[in-house]
Structures are given as C-alpha cells and as structure tokens.
Design an enzyme around this catalytic site. Structure first.
Site, PDB file in Angstrom:
ATOM      1  N   HIS A  51      -3.553  25.214  -8.119  1.00 50.31           N
ATOM      2  CA  HIS A  51      -4.819  24.850  -8.747  1.00 50.31           C
ATOM      3  C   HIS A  51      -5.858  24.691  -7.639  1.00 50.31           C
ATOM      4  O   HIS A  51      -5.532  24.218  -6.539  1.00 50.31           O
ATOM      5  CB  HIS A  51      -4.647  23.539  -9.515  1.00 50.31           C
ATOM      6  CG  HIS A  51      -5.814  23.150 -10.350  1.00 50.31           C
ATOM      7  ND1 HIS A  51      -6.901  22.486  -9.843  1.00 50.31           N
ATOM      8  CD2 HIS A  51      -6.076  23.337 -11.677  1.00 50.31           C
ATOM      9  CE1 HIS A  51      -7.777  22.266 -10.815  1.00 50.31           C
ATOM     10  NE2 HIS A  51      -7.294  22.780 -11.934  1.00 50.31           N
ATOM     11  N   CYS A  54      -7.250   3.368  -1.639  1.00 53.36           N
ATOM     12  CA  CYS A  54      -7.134   1.934  -1.372  1.00 53.36           C
ATOM     13  C   CYS A  54      -8.204   1.060  -2.033  1.00 53.36           C
ATOM     14  O   CYS A  54      -7.924   0.272  -2.928  1.00 53.36           O
ATOM     15  CB  CYS A  54      -7.130   1.687   0.133  1.00 53.36           C
ATOM     16  SG  CYS A  54      -5.783   2.527   1.002  1.00 53.36           S
ATOM     17  N   ASP A  75       0.848  -1.190   0.000  1.00 56.63           N
ATOM     18  CA  ASP A  75       0.000   0.000   0.000  1.00 56.63           C
ATOM     19  C   ASP A  75       0.882   1.238   0.000  1.00 56.63           C
ATOM     20  O   ASP A  75       1.832   1.323   0.779  1.00 56.63           O
ATOM     21  CB  ASP A  75      -0.893  -0.025   1.257  1.00 56.63           C
ATOM     22  CG  ASP A  75      -2.069   0.916   1.188  1.00 56.63           C
ATOM     23  OD1 ASP A  75      -1.868   2.089   0.816  1.00 56.63           O
ATOM     24  OD2 ASP A  75      -3.191   0.490   1.500  1.00 56.63           O
TER      25      ASP A  75
END
Length: 542
Positions: free
Chosen positions: A260, A89, A49
């Site tokens: 942004h 995830c 992960d």
C-alpha cells in the site's frame, strides 16, 4: 523478600516470589470499591512504551518469560483487544490522560499535545482526596519532544522520500550479570518503590501512583543526526536468556511493489526497504522481547513493594502501554501504523473486585482509562469523555447497574497525524474487522482486514467486501469528520513550518539540511529545498 536483592546477584527465584505474592493478593480479594474515602482502593498505573499488547495473551508467553505479567493475568483480568488512540508517544498519552480522542485535543504529533496545566484524571483524583505521586515518563504536553517533531511533518506533503530513522539493529551490552540496562527506568522504578515503602504505607488516605517507563522503546541512534530517532534494540545476556529463539515468528512481507502506498512510504522513511537477513530480523525481534522482559522485571519491583508493605490486596494495579512495536512486521519497526503490532496495546487490571483469570474480548482503548480510574475511586464520571468505564466489563455488581454507566461501544478508534506516514490515518476496529481510511477518504485507497481469517493483516479485502467497507466508513464518519480533520492537520503543518522557517532567517538552509533526514537530503539539497518552497507557495491561505 525483595526482588531487587535477588537480581543484584543475578539469581532469580521466580516461583518463590510469585507464590508469596499469590498468598498476599488472595488475602486481599473481595474488598469493594470505595467512594473516595479511606476505604477506597489505591490505584497504581504502570505505563510503559512500545509494548506489543499481544504478548500479554499469547499462550504461556511462548516467546519470552514474563512472570509478573503472567501473575497479573492469573490474579486479574487481561483485555484481549485494547488499542491505542494514536500510535505514537505524546498523542497516545494525551488521549489517556485527558480521556479524549486526539482530534478533540488537537494533539497532532510529538510536539503538539496538551497544555502543561491541562487537568488530567490523576490531577482531579488529588482534588477529590487522593494522594497522588508520579514518576518517570509522562510525555503528553506541548513541546515535550524535539524541534524536529514540530516541523518534520512537511515531508508528508512533498513528492520525495527521505529516510528519517536509522536502520534497525540489535545491540548486545553487558554480561549475564547485567540486569539494569535501561538505567533511567530503573531509577524511576526505585523512586516509586521507595515511595511505596516509606510514604504510601503510612498514608491514611487512598493514593494514586503513576510510573512511566521508556522500555521497551528502542534506543536512540545518534548516527542519524541532531534530532535522531530510535532504531537500536539493546539488551544484555541476562534478559536475552528469557527469550526462546525457537518460538520467534519471522513475519511475512509482501513485495515492495505490492505494498500500500502509505506502507511503502513508512518502510522507506524507517530505513527498512533494503535487504534484511532472517538472522537480522530474528535478532531484532529477540532483543525486543528481551527488552519486554526487563520491563516486566520493573513491574515486579512495584508488585513486590506493595506486597511487602501489605498494600497489595488493597490496591488496583493497571499495566498498559502507549502503543506497540512492529519489530520488523510489515517491513517496519517502530509504531506510527494501524497494524496490530503497532496499535494493539497491553492492558491488564488486578485488584479488589477484579475477577481473577478473566479474559475480556470486548474492544477497548486507552481513553477508557480516565472513566475507569474515576469508577475505581467511586467518583462521578464526567459525561464529555470519549471513553467509557471498563468496570461494567469486570464487575458483576456494576454490570447489574449498567444503566447508570455510559455503555461501552463495540468498537475502538485510533488516528495518526505525525511523521513517517505521508497522510493522516484513521482506524476503526470492530468485531472481526479493521478498517483504515486515509486523508480525505478518496485520494488514498482504504484498507480492510478480516482479523479472524487474516491475523497477520496481509490481505486488503476492501474491494472484495464493498458493503462492509462502505458501512464501516459511514460509521467512522459518525465518530470523526476525518476529511476535515486531515485538512486541519495539513494547515497546521504548513503554518508551523512557515513560522519555523521565518524564525531562522539565513540559517534556514543549514538547519533543514542537518535534521533527521540529513543523509538523503545532502544528496541534492537544492532540489529538495526548491520543492519545499513550491509546497509553501501553493494554497498558502485557507
């Protein structure tokens, strides 16, 4: 020789271990892919992960020592441009397991993903004769994450900012003898290793083993409330010694006023708009790299077990991650962004008929793993998948028969619909260009980056190259009707929030004020609650 035994004494002899493995895999090369019978290649997928994919091809891993990933690179193939299909995830893993883009499965966030009985590629491999075994973090089914992930997306649609994460920090634990920092991951690694040594070695049928790791995902930050996020980068001196502080790059930041609008929103919700010293940033990045080193160590346990049992030369190993980690790039940590640190994932494949020492520049993504696994096993690949097999990019014999394959496109697509970003986001990655569109394609300005000239993605050239921008937007719309998808996500968020609110009755005010954003919410709860009420009243029907 077992890696675990050496680590328990904190005295690792990497060269000897790797040399032993090199001999083992060299003896196993040249075995062809099978057709699902006893001669088929075994498959091991290690999926971690938050692993920044760029770490797998930086020259000599100058920042951190990753011996087993380097071993896989020398004896396998690394994909230089592999991307997640959603930089968070559950949606990312749902795409990997299903072989379908996020908007096709409607895996909108960490709460809304696949049904628990959805047939994944590993389930089908079992049906076709493989022995399968899964350990660790799978993380792709509905309701897997907390209640907060179901309802927190409302924050995208109201005109105020709430911090949803703790301030990112580095946390040193243990001593130079502390190897097992992420204990749960090590427990799952032990289960996988024991299964290889005690069961896989005795199988007469091919096997597919999945090991899901949580590292190098940051650790939880309980101070942020009941449904806290994860903003703590934790490691021990043992792993920190694998990191070269001198090689750590301090990322450039654009001024807050020039960001942004989606970037500013993300930086604020991730609690990164305050001042950070260079030392703080360097430590966060160093601790993150040390967490990557610990992940590499777990991969080494699996490789060593395959070697010790004689299975290494008959097993295809895939190492990848669900998304990356910004680690303070673009004034953010975590993922949920289309910048390279977040969207670029690791992907290395090693095994029978996989070329050694290859680097594949083709642009690929996680949905390609489903057809690739079927290809390795010798099964017919379904035609309705979003991805394409990677084997033609690896195997000359397969490349000669490429007409029988779904040709791999020269682009990768990713999308994001969850929290910490105030609108749905869509990325199209082509040769040197990365195009990012938002919402309906007009209300939020797009971004265009020339990765060959601007690898740090600091200069948005969307207005400078209008023909490229418009051309990539047309291409993106052939892949997904993204304004329509954005609308669907908007209504899903509203319906879910309304249902949740109704179920709470009089407890609603207490519940909403104690979720992840409680630090900011409690400054003016009445105003915020009134704003949410106004949001619910506007356009309540489609």
């Amino acid at each position: 020789m077992r890696v675990t035994q050496q680590w328990q004494g904190a005295l690792i002899c990497w060269p000897l271990i790797v040399m032993t493995l090199c001999v083992a895999i060299g003896e196993g090369l040249g075995q062809p892919f099978g057709g699902g019978g006893s001669s088929s290649s075994n498959v091991v997928l290690v999926m971690c992960d938050s692993f920044d994919g760029r770490l797998t091809f930086y020259p000599d891993n100058e920042t951190v020592t990753l011996p087993f990933l380097n071993f896989m690179k020398r004896h396998g193939t690394v994909f230089l441009n592999a991307y997640t299909n959603s930089p968070i995830c559950c949606p990312s893993r749902a795409a990997m397991w299903s072989g379908l883009f996020t908007h096709l499965t409607e895996s909108w966030n960490n709460f809304k993903c696949l049904d628990p009985d959805y047939p994944t590629w590993i389930d089908l491999m079992q049906k076709y004769g493989y022995r399968i075994q899964k350990f660790g973090k799978e993380d792709y089914t509905n309701g897997h994450h907390s209640l907060s992930n179901r309802v927190e997306a409302w924050t995208r649609d109201v005109p105020f900012l709430l911090r949803q994460e703790g301030r990112p920090v580095a946390n040193l634990t243990g001593s130079k003898m502390t190897v097992r920092v992420m204990k749960k991951d090590w427990q799952n690694t032990d289960l996988a290793v024991n299964w290889i040594r005690k069961e896989a070695v005795n199988l007469t049928q091919p096997f597919a083993l999945y090991l899901g790791l949580n590292l190098p995902h940051p650790y939880a930050s309980p101070s942020m409330g009941e449904n806290f996020g994860s903003s703590t980068f934790r490691t021990s001196p043992f792993w920190l010694e694998k990191v070269s502080y001198e090689a750590i790059k301090i990322p450039k930041w654009v001024p807050l006023s020039d960001m942004h609008p989606t970037d500013y929103y993300s930086s604020y919700t991730k609690n990164c708009t305050a001042h950070f010293t260079e030392k703080e940033i360097r430590n966060i990045r160093a601790f993150y790299y040390a967490m990557c080193a610990e992940t590499d160590g777990m991969l080494g346990e699996v490789i060593s077990a395959l070697n010790d049992t004689g299975l290494l030369g008959r097993t295809t190993i895939v190492f990848t991650s669900d998304h990356g980690e910004l680690a303070m790039e673009h004034r953010q940590f975590y993922k949920m962004s289309m910048y390279e640190g977040s969207s670029h994932v690791s992907l290395i494949i090693m095994g029978p008929n996989i070329p050694s020492g290859w680097q594949v520049p083709n642009i690929v993504s996680l949905v390609d793993l489903y057809p690739t696994m079927f290809d390795i096993a010798g099964f017919s690949i379904p035609h309705n998948l979003s991805g394409s097999s990677l084997i033609p990019l690896l195997n000359k014999e397969a490349e000669a028969e490429v007409s029988s394959y779904k040709l791999h496109p020269n682009w990768a697509f990713s999308e994001f619909h969850g929290c910490n970003v105030n609108t749905s986001t869509y990325m199209l990655r082509t040769d040197k260009w990365k195009y990012i569109a938002y919402a309906d394609g007009s209300s939020v300005p797009p971004q265009l980056f020339d990765l060959s000239a601007d690898p740090d993605e600091l200069i948005n050239v969307a207005t400078e190259f209008p023909e490229v921008t418009h051309g990539l937007d047309r291409k993106l719309r052939t892949i997904v009707d993204y304004p329509s998808v954005s609308d669907s996500v908007h209504w899903y968020n509203k319906e879910q929030f309304s249902s949740w609110k109704e179920s709470l009755g009089q407890n609603y005010s207490t519940m909403i004020s104690n979720l992840r954003w409680h630090l900011d919410w409690l400054k003016n709860p009445t105003e915020y609650e009134n704003t949410v009420e106004q949001w619910l009243k506007n356009n309540t029907t489609r």
